[in-house]
Structure formats: C-alpha cells, structure tokens
Design a protein around this motif. Sequence first.
Motif, PDB file in Angstrom:
ATOM      1  N   ALA A  44       0.827  -1.209   0.000  1.00  0.00           N
ATOM      2  CA  ALA A  44       0.000   0.000   0.000  1.00  0.00           C
ATOM      3  C   ALA A  44       0.861   1.259   0.000  1.00  0.00           C
ATOM      4  CB  ALA A  44      -0.940   0.000   1.208  1.00  0.00           C
ATOM      5  N   GLU A  45       1.951   1.262   0.756  1.00  0.00           N
ATOM      6  CA  GLU A  45       2.862   2.410   0.772  1.00  0.00           C
ATOM      7  C   GLU A  45       3.548   2.579  -0.582  1.00  0.00           C
ATOM      8  OE1 GLU A  45       4.174   2.329   5.492  1.00  0.00           O
ATOM      9  OE2 GLU A  45       5.281   1.101   4.044  1.00  0.00           O
ATOM     10  N   THR A  46       3.910   1.472  -1.209  1.00  0.00           N
ATOM     11  CA  THR A  46       4.538   1.521  -2.533  1.00  0.00           C
ATOM     12  C   THR A  46       3.588   2.149  -3.537  1.00  0.00           C
ATOM     13  OG1 THR A  46       5.954  -0.394  -2.109  1.00  0.00           O
ATOM     14  CG2 THR A  46       5.440   0.091  -4.423  1.00  0.00           C
ATOM     15  N   VAL A  47       2.347   1.681  -3.559  1.00  0.00           N
ATOM     16  CA  VAL A  47       1.367   2.203  -4.516  1.00  0.00           C
ATOM     17  C   VAL A  47       1.107   3.686  -4.249  1.00  0.00           C
ATOM     18  CG1 VAL A  47      -1.042   2.026  -5.267  1.00  0.00           C
ATOM     19  CG2 VAL A  47       0.328  -0.047  -4.985  1.00  0.00           C
ATOM     20  N   PHE A  66       8.907   1.417  -7.479  1.00  0.00           N
ATOM     21  CA  PHE A  66       8.506   0.074  -7.908  1.00  0.00           C
ATOM     22  C   PHE A  66       9.701  -0.884  -7.899  1.00  0.00           C
ATOM     23  CE2 PHE A  66       4.979   2.247 -10.438  1.00  0.00           C
ATOM     24  CZ  PHE A  66       3.998   1.911  -9.518  1.00  0.00           C
ATOM     25  N   GLU A  67      10.864  -0.379  -8.288  1.00  0.00           N
ATOM     26  CA  GLU A  67      12.060  -1.215  -8.303  1.00  0.00           C
ATOM     27  C   GLU A  67      12.411  -1.682  -6.889  1.00  0.00           C
ATOM     28  OE1 GLU A  67      16.349   0.059  -9.379  1.00  0.00           O
ATOM     29  OE2 GLU A  67      15.338  -0.487 -11.260  1.00  0.00           O
ATOM     30  N   ALA A  69      10.278  -2.225  -4.514  1.00  0.00           N
ATOM     31  CA  ALA A  69       9.297  -3.258  -4.163  1.00  0.00           C
ATOM     32  C   ALA A  69       9.642  -4.579  -4.856  1.00  0.00           C
ATOM     33  CB  ALA A  69       7.888  -2.805  -4.556  1.00  0.00           C
ATOM     34  N   TRP A  70      10.084  -4.500  -6.101  1.00  0.00           N
ATOM     35  CA  TRP A  70      10.389  -5.731  -6.828  1.00  0.00           C
ATOM     36  C   TRP A  70      11.614  -6.414  -6.244  1.00  0.00           C
ATOM     37  CZ3 TRP A  70      12.613  -3.617 -11.975  1.00  0.00           C
ATOM     38  CH2 TRP A  70      13.582  -4.444 -12.507  1.00  0.00           C
ATOM     39  N   LYS A  71      12.569  -5.637  -5.766  1.00  0.00           N
ATOM     40  CA  LYS A  71      13.791  -6.230  -5.232  1.00  0.00           C
ATOM     41  C   LYS A  71      13.680  -6.648  -3.770  1.00  0.00           C
ATOM     42  CE  LYS A  71      16.780  -4.063  -8.592  1.00  0.00           C
ATOM     43  NZ  LYS A  71      17.862  -3.126  -8.850  1.00  0.00           N
ATOM     44  N   SER A  72      12.780  -6.019  -2.998  1.00  0.00           N
ATOM     45  CA  SER A  72      12.705  -6.329  -1.570  1.00  0.00           C
ATOM     46  C   SER A  72      11.471  -7.133  -1.190  1.00  0.00           C
ATOM     47  CB  SER A  72      12.730  -5.037  -0.743  1.00  0.00           C
ATOM     48  OG  SER A  72      11.522  -4.309  -0.926  1.00  0.00           O
ATOM     49  N   GLY A  73      10.514  -7.242  -2.098  1.00  0.00           N
ATOM     50  CA  GLY A  73       9.271  -7.933  -1.772  1.00  0.00           C
ATOM     51  C   GLY A  73       9.353  -9.422  -1.998  1.00  0.00           C
ATOM     52  N   PRO A  74       8.235 -10.099  -1.774  1.00  0.00           N
ATOM     53  CA  PRO A  74       8.198 -11.550  -1.995  1.00  0.00           C
ATOM     54  C   PRO A  74       8.472 -11.882  -3.463  1.00  0.00           C
ATOM     55  CG  PRO A  74       6.134 -10.750  -1.007  1.00  0.00           C
ATOM     56  CD  PRO A  74       6.962  -9.556  -1.340  1.00  0.00           C
ATOM     57  N   PRO A  75       9.241 -12.925  -3.724  1.00  0.00           N
ATOM     58  CA  PRO A  75       9.538 -13.302  -5.110  1.00  0.00           C
ATOM     59  C   PRO A  75       8.291 -13.506  -5.971  1.00  0.00           C
ATOM     60  CG  PRO A  75      10.943 -14.525  -3.607  1.00  0.00           C
ATOM     61  CD  PRO A  75       9.950 -13.776  -2.764  1.00  0.00           C
ATOM     62  N   ALA A  76       7.201 -13.951  -5.355  1.00  0.00           N
ATOM     63  CA  ALA A  76       5.966 -14.183  -6.113  1.00  0.00           C
ATOM     64  C   ALA A  76       5.383 -12.886  -6.672  1.00  0.00           C
ATOM     65  CB  ALA A  76       4.932 -14.881  -5.230  1.00  0.00           C
ATOM     66  N   ARG A  82       7.951  -5.314 -11.260  1.00  0.00           N
ATOM     67  CA  ARG A  82       8.809  -5.083 -12.428  1.00  0.00           C
ATOM     68  C   ARG A  82       7.972  -4.535 -13.583  1.00  0.00           C
ATOM     69  NH1 ARG A  82      11.567  -9.445 -12.336  1.00  0.00           N
ATOM     70  NH2 ARG A  82      10.038 -10.703 -13.434  1.00  0.00           N
ATOM     71  N   ALA A  83       6.780  -5.092 -13.808  1.00  0.00           N
ATOM     72  CA  ALA A  83       5.907  -4.606 -14.884  1.00  0.00           C
ATOM     73  C   ALA A  83       5.493  -3.161 -14.624  1.00  0.00           C
ATOM     74  CB  ALA A  83       4.683  -5.504 -15.020  1.00  0.00           C
ATOM     75  N   LEU A  84       5.170  -2.825 -13.386  1.00  0.00           N
ATOM     76  CA  LEU A  84       4.800  -1.447 -13.054  1.00  0.00           C
ATOM     77  C   LEU A  84       5.989  -0.506 -13.248  1.00  0.00           C
ATOM     78  CD1 LEU A  84       2.568  -2.155  -9.938  1.00  0.00           C
ATOM     79  CD2 LEU A  84       1.797  -1.386 -12.199  1.00  0.00           C
ATOM     80  N   ALA A  85       7.192  -0.974 -12.899  1.00  0.00           N
ATOM     81  CA  ALA A  85       8.393  -0.171 -13.137  1.00  0.00           C
ATOM     82  C   ALA A  85       8.583   0.065 -14.636  1.00  0.00           C
ATOM     83  CB  ALA A  85       9.625  -0.858 -12.544  1.00  0.00           C
TER      84      ALA A  85
END
Length: 169
Positions: A44-47, A66-67, A69-76, A82-85
């Motif tokens: 929610a903070e990322t968005v 977004f980057e 979030a993609w690097k620190s978030g759950p792999p799933a 990445r798509a949002l970035a």
Amino acid sequence: MNVRDRDGEGRARSARPRDGLGRPLPYGEPGVERQPEGVVRTPAETVAEAQRLLAAGMPFHAHEVFEDAWKSGPPAEAALWRALAQLAVGLTHAARGNAVGGARLLRRGADALAGPDPAGGPWSPHGIDVPGLVRWARELARRVEDGAAVDAAAEAPRLVSPPDPPGPA
C-alpha cells in the motif's frame, strides 16, 4: 583523469542533480531530490508513493519506488512490481521524446501485467487496476508512436480504481 562520483560504500554513483524525468543536470544546478534506494515499503505504501510521484510528473522516480518493491518484496510479486516499473520507465521515455523506447516499454509492461493471474481469476493485486493500466499503456504507446507529445503529469495513470459509487438505498 576521469573522476567518478562514489557513494559511501565506494560504488560508482552519479551525484549530478536530476530533473523530474530523471535527466542529469549540470553540477550545481537545482534538481529534484532523488528517491532513496532500498526502501522497504508495504504494498500500500509503494502504490501510494508511486501514485504521488506519477501525479507530480515524476515517473522516473516512481519507477525507483517500484524497483525497490520488486527487489525487496516476496519473489511471487516481483513480476508485478517489475511490470509497473516498466510502465513508469515507458512514460519517462515517452515524456522525454523517445517514442520508440517509450512505446516498447509501455507495451512490455502491459504484456507482463496482462498475463494470467496465478490464481486464475481477475488480477487486481493490492487493489491495483491491472486491466485499466494495460489499456492505458497500450493506448499511450499507440499515441506516442503516432507522434503525440507526452506531458508526464497529464498522462499519469491511476494505479488503483476509484471506488464504485454507492448503489441505491
């Protein structure tokens, strides 16, 4: 001798100021404060932070959020962030006048978002309006290729759908 800017850990990192679209400015010029790297946020903070930056006409900076979030978030969830970035970088390139790169990245991000939901249903992770973003990105890519000038703030997408109005009482 070419002296490179270095961060506190000795890694090459440009200290040049940047404008709202991430373009380097001459040393000493005022620029837009850069996003700190490696910030761990909730989805929610990322968005919310990315939406704020997009609305301010700073898609390059939104891409950095977004980057993170993609690097620190759950792999799933890496493919989502990445798509949002990619969408944010596509908007950045389009606003800089790079029609080919902008359209390519907008389509790449849209294609990644449009893929099937792993659970098999409509995909709206964290309330993100995936179908709306896919439509926005594909339409903007088409307009950019047709020669449209892009104002990053005016073209900023809404990441989350507005709530439905209340029904009759």
